[in-house]
Design a protein around this motif. Structure first.
Motif, PDB file in Angstrom:
ATOM      1  N   UNK A  82       0.848  -1.199   0.000  1.00 34.73           N
ATOM      2  CA  UNK A  82       0.000   0.000   0.000  1.00 34.73           C
ATOM      3  C   UNK A  82       0.885   1.250   0.000  1.00 34.73           C
ATOM      4  N   UNK A  83       1.949   1.229   0.803  1.00 36.64           N
ATOM      5  CA  UNK A  83       2.872   2.372   0.844  1.00 36.64           C
ATOM      6  C   UNK A  83       3.535   2.575  -0.514  1.00 36.64           C
ATOM      7  N   UNK A  84       4.004   1.495  -1.146  1.00 36.68           N
ATOM      8  CA  UNK A  84       4.642   1.615  -2.464  1.00 36.68           C
ATOM      9  C   UNK A  84       3.675   2.176  -3.495  1.00 36.68           C
ATOM     10  N   UNK A  85       2.432   1.706  -3.482  1.00 37.28           N
ATOM     11  CA  UNK A  85       1.424   2.226  -4.411  1.00 37.28           C
ATOM     12  C   UNK A  85       1.166   3.706  -4.151  1.00 37.28           C
ATOM     13  N   UNK A  86       1.077   4.091  -2.887  1.00 39.52           N
ATOM     14  CA  UNK A  86       0.870   5.485  -2.498  1.00 39.52           C
ATOM     15  C   UNK A  86       2.002   6.360  -3.044  1.00 39.52           C
TER      16      UNK A  86
ATOM     17  N   UNK B  15      13.167   8.572   3.113  1.00 36.46           N
ATOM     18  CA  UNK B  15      13.644   8.920   1.775  1.00 36.46           C
ATOM     19  C   UNK B  15      13.350   7.733   0.884  1.00 36.46           C
ATOM     20  N   UNK B  16      12.423   7.911  -0.034  1.00 39.34           N
ATOM     21  CA  UNK B  16      12.036   6.832  -0.944  1.00 39.34           C
ATOM     22  C   UNK B  16      13.047   6.723  -2.070  1.00 39.34           C
ATOM     23  N   UNK B  17      13.316   5.507  -2.495  1.00 42.28           N
ATOM     24  CA  UNK B  17      14.204   5.280  -3.652  1.00 42.28           C
ATOM     25  C   UNK B  17      13.672   4.074  -4.406  1.00 42.28           C
ATOM     26  N   UNK B  18      12.550   4.315  -5.062  1.00 48.28           N
ATOM     27  CA  UNK B  18      11.848   3.226  -5.769  1.00 48.28           C
ATOM     28  C   UNK B  18      12.210   3.266  -7.245  1.00 48.28           C
TER      29      UNK B  18
ATOM     30  N   UNK C   2       1.683   6.513  -6.923  1.00 48.59           N
ATOM     31  CA  UNK C   2       0.514   7.288  -7.365  1.00 48.59           C
ATOM     32  C   UNK C   2       0.696   8.784  -7.141  1.00 48.59           C
ATOM     33  N   UNK C   3       1.497   9.153  -6.139  1.00 44.56           N
ATOM     34  CA  UNK C   3       1.693  10.566  -5.824  1.00 44.56           C
ATOM     35  C   UNK C   3       3.008  11.121  -6.351  1.00 44.56           C
ATOM     36  N   UNK C   4       3.743  10.322  -7.156  1.00 46.20           N
ATOM     37  CA  UNK C   4       4.989  10.797  -7.744  1.00 46.20           C
ATOM     38  C   UNK C   4       6.055  11.119  -6.713  1.00 46.20           C
ATOM     39  N   UNK C   5       6.111  10.326  -5.652  1.00 45.66           N
ATOM     40  CA  UNK C   5       7.034  10.597  -4.552  1.00 45.66           C
ATOM     41  C   UNK C   5       8.264   9.689  -4.564  1.00 45.66           C
TER      42      UNK C   5
ATOM     43  N   UNK D  70      -4.661  11.780   2.754  1.00 42.12           N
ATOM     44  CA  UNK D  70      -6.101  11.907   3.030  1.00 42.12           C
ATOM     45  C   UNK D  70      -6.891  11.083   2.035  1.00 42.12           C
ATOM     46  N   UNK D  71      -7.845  10.321   2.556  1.00 41.51           N
ATOM     47  CA  UNK D  71      -8.671   9.496   1.692  1.00 41.51           C
ATOM     48  C   UNK D  71      -8.029   8.184   1.290  1.00 41.51           C
ATOM     49  N   UNK D  72      -6.837   7.886   1.830  1.00 35.91           N
ATOM     50  CA  UNK D  72      -6.176   6.615   1.521  1.00 35.91           C
ATOM     51  C   UNK D  72      -6.177   5.734   2.766  1.00 35.91           C
ATOM     52  N   UNK D  73      -5.803   4.482   2.583  1.00 38.88           N
ATOM     53  CA  UNK D  73      -5.711   3.550   3.710  1.00 38.88           C
ATOM     54  C   UNK D  73      -4.640   3.976   4.709  1.00 38.88           C
ATOM     55  N   UNK D  74      -3.685   4.789   4.276  1.00 36.47           N
ATOM     56  CA  UNK D  74      -2.590   5.195   5.161  1.00 36.47           C
ATOM     57  C   UNK D  74      -2.995   6.291   6.140  1.00 36.47           C
ATOM     58  N   UNK D  75      -4.073   6.999   5.837  1.00 34.13           N
ATOM     59  CA  UNK D  75      -4.477   8.115   6.689  1.00 34.13           C
ATOM     60  C   UNK D  75      -4.887   7.593   8.062  1.00 34.13           C
TER      61      UNK D  75
END
Length: 83
Positions: free
Chosen positions: A14-18, A80-83, A21-24, A41-46
């Motif tokens: 879910x975190x990877x998809x988030x 720090x994401x590095x996907x 999806x948000x270009x992070x 907001x509005x996601x499962x992570x909120x």
């Protein structure tokens, strides 16, 4: 409350998809931004339980998808994401 590795893997996905999806992919966020920021907001992570979130983040760190670094307090922990 215990969480199985399978459940932690689900949260990691879910975190990877988030992130995607948000270009992070190459961004830095705090743990609190992931839990309660505008993007979440509005996601499962909120509002996700902090312990569950940290376990999923540590799982992703172990897989080389991100780095966790300490801030001045636990609320400042950075990711720090590095996907």
């Amino acid at each position: 409350m215990s969480y199985s590795l399978a459940r932690i893997q689900e949260w990691a996905d879910i975190i990877l998809n988030f992130v995607k999806e948000n270009g992070l992919e190459d961004s830095v966020m705090t743990v609190e931004e992931i839990r309660s920021g505008i993007e979440s907001r509005g996601t499962d992570l909120y509002g996700i339980d902090r312990t569950v979130l940290m376990r999923a983040l540590k799982h992703l760190e172990h897989k080389g998808k991100l780095a966790i670094f300490k801030g001045t307090s636990t609320d400042d922990e950075g990711i720090k994401f590095s996907i």
